[in-house]
Design an enzyme around this catalytic site. Structure first.
Site, PDB file in Angstrom:
ATOM      1  N   TYR A 135       1.283  -1.599   0.233  1.00  0.00           N
ATOM      2  CA  TYR A 135      -0.063  -0.252   0.169  1.00  0.00           C
ATOM      3  C   TYR A 135       1.184   1.615   0.125  1.00  0.00           C
ATOM      4  CZ  TYR A 135      -4.853  -1.695   0.613  1.00  0.00           C
ATOM      5  OH  TYR A 135      -6.775  -1.925   0.754  1.00  0.00           O
ATOM      6  N   LYS A 190       2.327 -15.616   2.570  1.00  0.00           N
ATOM      7  CA  LYS A 190       2.529 -15.761   1.720  1.00  0.00           C
ATOM      8  C   LYS A 190       4.341 -16.071   1.582  1.00  0.00           C
ATOM      9  CE  LYS A 190       0.898 -17.281  -1.809  1.00  0.00           C
ATOM     10  NZ  LYS A 190      -0.146 -18.705  -2.477  1.00  0.00           N
ATOM     11  N   ASP A 222      -3.949 -17.832   0.914  1.00  0.00           N
ATOM     12  CA  ASP A 222      -4.868 -18.127   0.604  1.00  0.00           C
ATOM     13  C   ASP A 222      -5.649 -19.490   1.216  1.00  0.00           C
ATOM     14  OD1 ASP A 222      -2.325 -19.679   0.225  1.00  0.00           O
ATOM     15  OD2 ASP A 222      -2.927 -20.995  -1.781  1.00  0.00           O
ATOM     16  N   ASP A 246      -6.629  -6.596   3.940  1.00  0.00           N
ATOM     17  CA  ASP A 246      -7.830  -5.774   3.392  1.00  0.00           C
ATOM     18  C   ASP A 246      -8.308  -6.515   3.384  1.00  0.00           C
ATOM     19  OD1 ASP A 246      -9.220  -3.895   1.618  1.00  0.00           O
ATOM     20  OD2 ASP A 246      -8.176  -3.703   0.252  1.00  0.00           O
ATOM     21  N   ASP A 250     -12.646  -8.211   4.849  1.00  0.00           N
ATOM     22  CA  ASP A 250     -14.248  -8.111   4.038  1.00  0.00           C
ATOM     23  C   ASP A 250     -14.830  -9.713   3.300  1.00  0.00           C
ATOM     24  OD1 ASP A 250     -13.915  -5.266   3.278  1.00  0.00           O
ATOM     25  OD2 ASP A 250     -14.410  -5.485   1.293  1.00  0.00           O
TER      26      ASP A 250
HETATM   27  C1  IPM Z   1     -10.496  -0.700   3.652  1.00  0.00           C
HETATM   28  C2  IPM Z   1     -10.815   0.385   2.491  1.00  0.00           C
HETATM   29  C3  IPM Z   1      -9.575   1.203   2.025  1.00  0.00           C
HETATM   30  C4  IPM Z   1      -8.267   0.092   1.794  1.00  0.00           C
HETATM   31  C5  IPM Z   1      -9.496   1.344   1.070  1.00  0.00           C
HETATM   32  C6  IPM Z   1     -10.850   2.962   0.936  1.00  0.00           C
HETATM   33  C7  IPM Z   1      -8.489   2.635   0.594  1.00  0.00           C
HETATM   34  O1  IPM Z   1     -10.971  -0.895   1.108  1.00  0.00           O
HETATM   35  O2  IPM Z   1     -10.866   0.538   4.629  1.00  0.00           O
HETATM   36  O3  IPM Z   1     -10.633  -1.679   3.682  1.00  0.00           O
HETATM   37  O4  IPM Z   1      -8.004  -0.261   1.164  1.00  0.00           O
HETATM   38  O5  IPM Z   1      -7.226   0.563   3.148  1.00  0.00           O
HETATM   39 MG    MG Z   2     -11.491  -2.881   2.458  1.00  0.00          MG
END
Ligand code: IPM
Ligand code: MG
Length: 362
Positions: A135, A190, A222, A246, A250
């Site tokens: 990042y 990884k 993975d 990240d 999710d």
């Molecule tokens: C998160 C989001 C951010 C990230 C984006 C909006 C930059 O997806 O906070 O998880 O990738 O960290």
């Molecule tokens: Mg995110």
């Protein structure tokens, strides 16, 4: 104590407004100051993270953040896109430790896409390193390839990198967090392919020597993605790098069926933090009183606990949220047959009412 309130874009303004109402209902002595961030700040000041907003965030004891982003900004040069605001805040405030709990609320077990028995009682904590990795790694950019499969062709590149102190400090955060939970850390890497993550694994193993009471295992990313849907309850604390974190956070959030319920905290070395819901700005439902404010309200509770040293108030907020779920109130994202559908504002009203009740009782 001063709190910077940065609602941002899309549903950000509606959900933060409800969290602020709940906060005021606690009748604590905090000063709140609001500022623009993301697309809203770009429209007003030509930059997603204006100097004044950054200064406010730096001067505050904690930041309550809504969400940023809208498809209409996708065409802007990268430095002007709303996402740069959150990345800039993380970098400038040194918010390296991102806590993303994935909790399945009893009343919402059926909202998950997984079988209820797999997620019932789920309570895992993803600790994502937030200021390093691909990042932020330099160099990055575009150029003409000098080697590779197509010399002379246009190419783009980013740099994945981690230093020992960066890995050490996030590993310590994870081991400390595990001690307050079920004493287990899974470090996700990884290492079979990437030098950066072989190093990650080695350093986490070194730090573990100071935490012999905590169980540590290592898992490739993975496989971790697979285990999260196969046996999510086998995890306690997951610690990983910025990019894997990240993605996995999710996935973990969705296991609970209700990303609208999940808070997050991003902390620096002295527990100053930025608190935001795990979900995004959802421009498609913005301004329609549809968004679920509970993730933001629960983020505010994390703020009370981690940065403002008000654990009892945090408990009250969390109890109030459980109470409204118990009452059967649901925003659209978590609604199901037999429950009562409410809007953003009415959900906020209900939490405020539940808080006020406990105030008069105590
Ligand atoms: C998160 C989001 C951010 C990230 C984006 C909006 C930059 O997806 O906070 O998880 O990738 O960290
Ligand atoms: Mg995110």
């Amino acid at each position: 104590m001063k709190i910077a309130v940065l609602p941002g874009d899309g549903i950000g303004t509606e959900i933060v407004a409800q969290a602020v109402r709940v906060m005021r209902a606690l009748e604590l002595k905090f000063e709140l100051e609001e500022a623009l961030v993301g697309g809203a700040a770009y429209e007003a000041h030509g930059h997603p993270l204006p100097e004044a907003t950054l200064k406010l965030a730096q001067a505050a004891d904690a930041v309550l953040f809504g969400a940023v982003g809208d498809w209409k900004y996708d065409k802007l040069e990268r430095q002007f896109r709303p996402e740069q605001a959150i990345l800039g805040l993380r970098r400038h405030l040194g918010l390296f430790a991102n806590f993303r709990p994935a909790i399945c609320y009893e009343q919402l077990t059926h909202a998950s896409s997984l079988k209820p028995e797999l997620v019932s009682g789920l309570d895992i904590l993803i600790i994502r390193e937030l200021t390093g990795d691909i990042y932020f790694g330099q160099p990055r950019g575009r150029r003409k390839a000098v080697d590779g499969h197509f010399p002379g062709a246009d190419e783009a590149f980013d740099t994945m990198r981690y230093s020992r102190p960066e890995i050490e400090r996030i590993a310590r955060v994870a081991f400390e967090a595990a001690r307050k939970r079920r004493n287990k850390v899974t470090s996700v890497d990884k290492a079979n392919v990437l030098e950066t993550f072989q190093f990650w694994k080695d350093v986490v193993t070194d730090v573990h020597k100071y935490y012999p009471d905590v169980a540590l295992d290592h898992m490739y990313v993975d496989n971790a993605a697979m285990q999260l849907v196969k046996a999510p309850k086998s995890f306690d604390v997951i610690v990983t790098g910025n990019m894997f974190g990240d993605i996995l956070s999710d996935e973990a959030a969705m296991l609970t069926g209700s990303i609208g319920m999940l808070p997050s905290a991003s902390l620096d070395a002295v527990n100053k933090g930025l608190y935001e819901p795990s979900h995004g700005s959802a421009p498609d439902i913005a301004g329609k009183d549809l968004a679920n404010p509970l993730a933001t309200i629960l983020s505010m509770a994390m703020m009370l606990r981690f940065s403002l040293n008000q654990p009892e108030s945090a408990d009250r907020v969390e109890a109030a949220v459980r109470h409204v779920l118990q009452q059967g109130l649901r925003t659209a994202d978590i609604w199901s047959e037999g429950t009562r559908r409410v809007g953003t504002r009415e959900m906020g009203d209900a939490v405020v009412a539940a808080i006020t009740k406990t105030t008069t009782k105590s």
